[in-house]
Write a protein that holds these residues in place. Sequence first.
Motif, mmCIF file in Angstrom:
data_model
loop_
_atom_site.group_PDB
_atom_site.id
_atom_site.type_symbol
_atom_site.label_atom_id
_atom_site.label_comp_id
_atom_site.label_asym_id
_atom_site.label_seq_id
_atom_site.Cartn_x
_atom_site.Cartn_y
_atom_site.Cartn_z
ATOM 1 N N GLY A 124 0.794 -1.232 0.000
ATOM 2 C CA GLY A 124 0.000 0.000 0.000
ATOM 3 C C GLY A 124 0.824 1.278 0.000
ATOM 4 N N GLN A 125 2.144 1.176 0.021
ATOM 5 C CA GLN A 125 2.982 2.384 -0.045
ATOM 6 C C GLN A 125 3.205 2.705 -1.517
ATOM 7 O OE1 GLN A 125 3.778 4.003 2.570
ATOM 8 N NE2 GLN A 125 3.330 2.486 4.157
ATOM 9 N N LEU A 126 2.346 3.523 -2.074
ATOM 10 C CA LEU A 126 2.389 3.664 -3.532
ATOM 11 C C LEU A 126 3.567 4.498 -4.025
ATOM 12 C CD1 LEU A 126 -1.417 3.818 -4.233
ATOM 13 C CD2 LEU A 126 0.142 1.862 -4.279
ATOM 14 N N ALA A 127 4.073 5.380 -3.178
ATOM 15 C CA ALA A 127 5.254 6.169 -3.564
ATOM 16 C C ALA A 127 6.321 5.984 -2.488
ATOM 17 C CB ALA A 127 4.878 7.639 -3.702
ATOM 18 N N PRO A 128 6.975 4.821 -2.465
ATOM 19 C CA PRO A 128 7.914 4.549 -1.372
ATOM 20 C C PRO A 128 9.058 5.561 -1.307
ATOM 21 C CG PRO A 128 7.534 2.564 -2.687
ATOM 22 C CD PRO A 128 6.914 3.717 -3.436
ATOM 23 N N LYS A 129 9.321 6.005 -0.086
ATOM 24 C CA LYS A 129 10.473 6.882 0.149
ATOM 25 C C LYS A 129 11.388 6.098 1.090
ATOM 26 C CE LYS A 129 11.606 11.358 2.198
ATOM 27 N NZ LYS A 129 11.037 12.591 2.747
ATOM 28 N N VAL A 130 12.589 5.796 0.609
ATOM 29 C CA VAL A 130 13.413 4.820 1.320
ATOM 30 C C VAL A 130 14.760 5.441 1.696
ATOM 31 C CG1 VAL A 130 14.463 2.511 1.194
ATOM 32 C CG2 VAL A 130 12.309 2.964 -0.007
ATOM 33 N N SER A 131 15.174 5.225 2.938
ATOM 34 C CA SER A 131 16.510 5.649 3.362
ATOM 35 C C SER A 131 17.438 4.432 3.340
ATOM 36 C CB SER A 131 16.460 6.260 4.764
ATOM 37 O OG SER A 131 15.878 5.351 5.674
ATOM 38 N N ALA A 145 19.787 1.777 -7.200
ATOM 39 C CA ALA A 145 19.315 1.654 -8.586
ATOM 40 C C ALA A 145 18.146 0.678 -8.652
ATOM 41 C CB ALA A 145 20.455 1.188 -9.481
ATOM 42 N N GLY A 146 18.237 -0.400 -7.903
ATOM 43 C CA GLY A 146 17.153 -1.381 -7.885
ATOM 44 C C GLY A 146 15.884 -0.807 -7.280
ATOM 45 N N LEU A 147 16.053 -0.038 -6.205
ATOM 46 C CA LEU A 147 14.875 0.583 -5.576
ATOM 47 C C LEU A 147 14.137 1.457 -6.590
ATOM 48 C CD1 LEU A 147 16.317 1.808 -2.134
ATOM 49 C CD2 LEU A 147 14.466 0.145 -2.425
ATOM 50 N N LEU A 148 14.913 2.277 -7.317
ATOM 51 C CA LEU A 148 14.283 3.178 -8.289
ATOM 52 C C LEU A 148 13.598 2.388 -9.390
ATOM 53 C CD1 LEU A 148 17.043 5.930 -8.535
ATOM 54 C CD2 LEU A 148 14.861 6.057 -7.327
ATOM 55 N N GLN A 149 14.281 1.345 -9.830
ATOM 56 C CA GLN A 149 13.702 0.518 -10.885
ATOM 57 C C GLN A 149 12.400 -0.138 -10.420
ATOM 58 O OE1 GLN A 149 14.845 0.313 -13.883
ATOM 59 N NE2 GLN A 149 13.522 -1.325 -14.677
ATOM 60 N N GLY A 150 12.356 -0.445 -9.120
ATOM 61 C CA GLY A 150 11.160 -1.093 -8.571
ATOM 62 C C GLY A 150 10.052 -0.113 -8.246
ATOM 63 N N GLY A 151 10.283 1.178 -8.480
ATOM 64 C CA GLY A 151 9.199 2.141 -8.297
ATOM 65 C C GLY A 151 9.325 3.001 -7.052
ATOM 66 N N ALA A 152 10.503 3.017 -6.408
ATOM 67 C CA ALA A 152 10.666 3.934 -5.268
ATOM 68 C C ALA A 152 10.588 5.364 -5.797
ATOM 69 C CB ALA A 152 11.996 3.697 -4.575
ATOM 70 N N ALA A 153 9.881 6.218 -5.068
ATOM 71 C CA ALA A 153 9.730 7.596 -5.526
ATOM 72 C C ALA A 153 10.909 8.452 -5.090
ATOM 73 C CB ALA A 153 8.434 8.178 -4.971
ATOM 74 N N TYR A 182 9.869 8.617 5.935
ATOM 75 C CA TYR A 182 10.373 7.473 5.185
ATOM 76 C C TYR A 182 9.399 6.311 5.383
ATOM 77 C CZ TYR A 182 14.708 10.084 4.851
ATOM 78 O OH TYR A 182 15.642 11.054 4.579
ATOM 79 N N THR A 183 9.174 5.590 4.302
ATOM 80 C CA THR A 183 8.281 4.427 4.422
ATOM 81 C C THR A 183 9.081 3.136 4.566
ATOM 82 O OG1 THR A 183 8.130 4.541 2.032
ATOM 83 C CG2 THR A 183 6.257 5.359 3.277
ATOM 84 N N GLY A 184 10.340 3.205 4.225
ATOM 85 C CA GLY A 184 11.204 2.036 4.378
ATOM 86 C C GLY A 184 12.612 2.505 4.683
ATOM 87 N N ALA A 185 13.384 1.655 5.353
ATOM 88 C CA ALA A 185 14.781 1.983 5.653
ATOM 89 C C ALA A 185 15.585 0.695 5.560
ATOM 90 C CB ALA A 185 14.898 2.586 7.044
ATOM 91 N N VAL A 186 16.797 0.822 5.028
ATOM 92 C CA VAL A 186 17.605 -0.380 4.819
ATOM 93 C C VAL A 186 19.033 -0.114 5.263
ATOM 94 C CG1 VAL A 186 18.457 -2.027 3.100
ATOM 95 C CG2 VAL A 186 16.169 -1.061 2.872
ATOM 96 N N MET A 187 19.593 -1.053 5.996
ATOM 97 C CA MET A 187 20.990 -0.947 6.420
ATOM 98 C C MET A 187 21.797 -2.013 5.716
ATOM 99 S SD MET A 187 23.151 0.570 8.455
ATOM 100 C CE MET A 187 24.760 0.260 9.183
ATOM 101 N N LEU A 188 22.860 -1.581 5.042
ATOM 102 C CA LEU A 188 23.789 -2.530 4.428
ATOM 103 C C LEU A 188 24.850 -2.877 5.458
ATOM 104 C CD1 LEU A 188 24.195 -0.697 1.016
ATOM 105 C CD2 LEU A 188 23.184 -2.940 1.324
#
Length: 680
Positions: free
Chosen positions: A144-151, A169-177, A250-256
């Motif tokens: 339901g997060q139609l325009a994901p904003k991810v840190s 790059a993958g996030l953007l390709q997958g539709g992250a706004a 932010y709707t999502g956050a990822v730590m490498l």
Amino acid sequence: MDIARMTRTTGAVPAGAQRSRGARATAAPILAGPSSAPLRTHPGASRPSFHPTTLTARKSLLIARSTPASSSPPASAAGPRPLPSGPITGAALGDLVSRFKRLQNGSDIRGIALEGVPDQPVTLTPGAVFFIGMAFARWLRSKGQLAPKVSVGRDPRLSGPMLESAFAAGLLQGGAAAVHLFGLATTPAMFYSIVLSGGATSGPSSPAFFTTAASVASAARKAAPLPRDGDDTPPAPAPPPAADLEGQPYTGAVMLTASHLPWNANGLKFFTSAGGLDKPDIAELLQLAVQAAAQAGVAVGDPVSEQAHLLSRALAADPSRTARVPFLPTYAASLRDLIKRGVNSPANYHFPLLGCRVVVDAGNGAGGFFAEQVLAPLGADVSGSVFLAPDGTFPNHPPNPEHPAAMAAGAAAVRAAGAELGIVFDTDVDRSAIVDGSGREINSNRFIALMAAVVLRQHPGTTIVTDSVTSNGLTTFIEQLGGKHMRYKRGYKNVIGAGVKLNGEGVDSQLMMETSGHGALKENFYLDDGAYLAVKAVIEHVRRREEGLGGLSELLAGLPEPAESREWRVKIQSPDFKAVGAQVLSAFRDFVASGAHPDWSLEAVNHEGWRVNVDEGEGRRGWLLLRQSLHDPLLVLNVESEVAGGAEATAARVVGLLRSQSLAALAPLLNLGPLGSLGA
Ligand SMILES: O=P(O)(O)OC[C@H]1O[C@H](O)[C@H](O)[C@@H](O)[C@@H]1O
């Protein structure tokens, strides 16, 4: 690959890597993605030194790719592999599925990201990470997060910048706004990017955390779009849709990060406003990644196929949707607020640590900011701190408070500086440990006891949930303070999950903590957070100091400690290791229940494996726990004894059973390792 085994056997960098400390390299990542252009780094982040083995390996890789020996492709035993010319199907799809599946490690993704260690081939390739990024954006949209904003943050590993680019790059390709790259960060900070930007609905009891939400929103507004390759002038202001998301949480956050694993590993941890993703979410994510890679016709693991795709995506990407946002300063401010409020010094509200000498050992991971940006601005003297500079080769000791070398280094630093307190962090700061002013190490059971004492004063009678290998003394300690102890399973997610469940059932549970140093508080979103535990310890230290009480160790005066505490790990050499382990455990249970050893009795409640109480005479109580490892093909034996030599004596009796007639069929599948010599 057996990453977890590697964890325990090697934390250190190979000699070659240690020698490379002085060497600096500015080589661009192999993959030029939309976000691998020369990036501005935030203040405080140092460039990690480059691993020469890796550099050599990469050079030879590049040479091999760019200088064909003849007009035809080089011959190899298997011959050249044709690249897929459309969606991947059939056997190749099966290969793709198992490649991605192998990357799951419980609720994380983990793999080998850099060449350089024999027999450890790269599994977490930029291509794999690209499709995992794509999958995460799609997953968020499917929720339901139609325009994901991810840190996106990362620890100082050498592979971090390369994988960060591929992931973004993958996030953007997958539709992250919008994708905000934080650079060096910590795992708890990543969840806090959601909290402080207003994305989490409930929070810690301290309102301090929300005072900084506005500053995160404004940092995000000021965030500069990334410069393009070869172009140092900032591009035009970000157009929609990224601009529309300014000030949005932010709707999502990822730590490498691969936590304390060696330099060549890396991984990913994911958060939404609900907290960390769980095992089933990760499995779902990896399935989506397979689908995306198969559909794109990319043979993940094949460098040519991966690079062709990533470079084509780089050409297509919209740079305005990606920005570099320094977040650690904002996060550090929220931690400072917490300490100020916690100490609440009428005389020194803004400098509550004036006159305190505290050292931090960050093990060259991401935790150095805690000394420089949290403690020092509050007035603490942190000059005796060690290994604060991020260095992805981890040249000094494994950043891991479970590792004796890490604790010894922290204790030595405290003594050398004459400090009152020491804090030891793991690489990504979701774990920590304490050293008191005398250099006494407070990790494992002691750290749980310390936190329990603090929490029980604030929440009398609360239930403390721990993992399964905590000592008998810890239970006694918690009960003496009026609390309840639920000894659950290994695995911090299991421990936290049990606490969340208890609270849901109306049983107050404020602290969930593992002997590994993973600890979560109900007041802190149930977040596994080494920095928050350190904040609590600092507040408690200052409170005691101001009230003229002794150091933190005095809180532990009532903690009974065993004479010995040992762990042995037995390899199960079978692809069907779960079933083999279950059979061994069942035979073990029957053996104990048979009363063959009258001084052994099964613990009343066991959530994993079988814990056995050992009557060691004269009122002394030892115990043993035989269980299966969470992730690895291993049986794990933990033993504690109140008698010198008691741990080995108990373990030898377990070996006797493992070699007995009743387990004759399984014995050849068990590699007892060092345990074997005890039963001789
Ligand atoms: O079951 P083991 O092999 O002892 O490993 C169990 C451990 O695995 C990982 O390291 C998790 O992060 C820990 O939370 C867990 O306790």
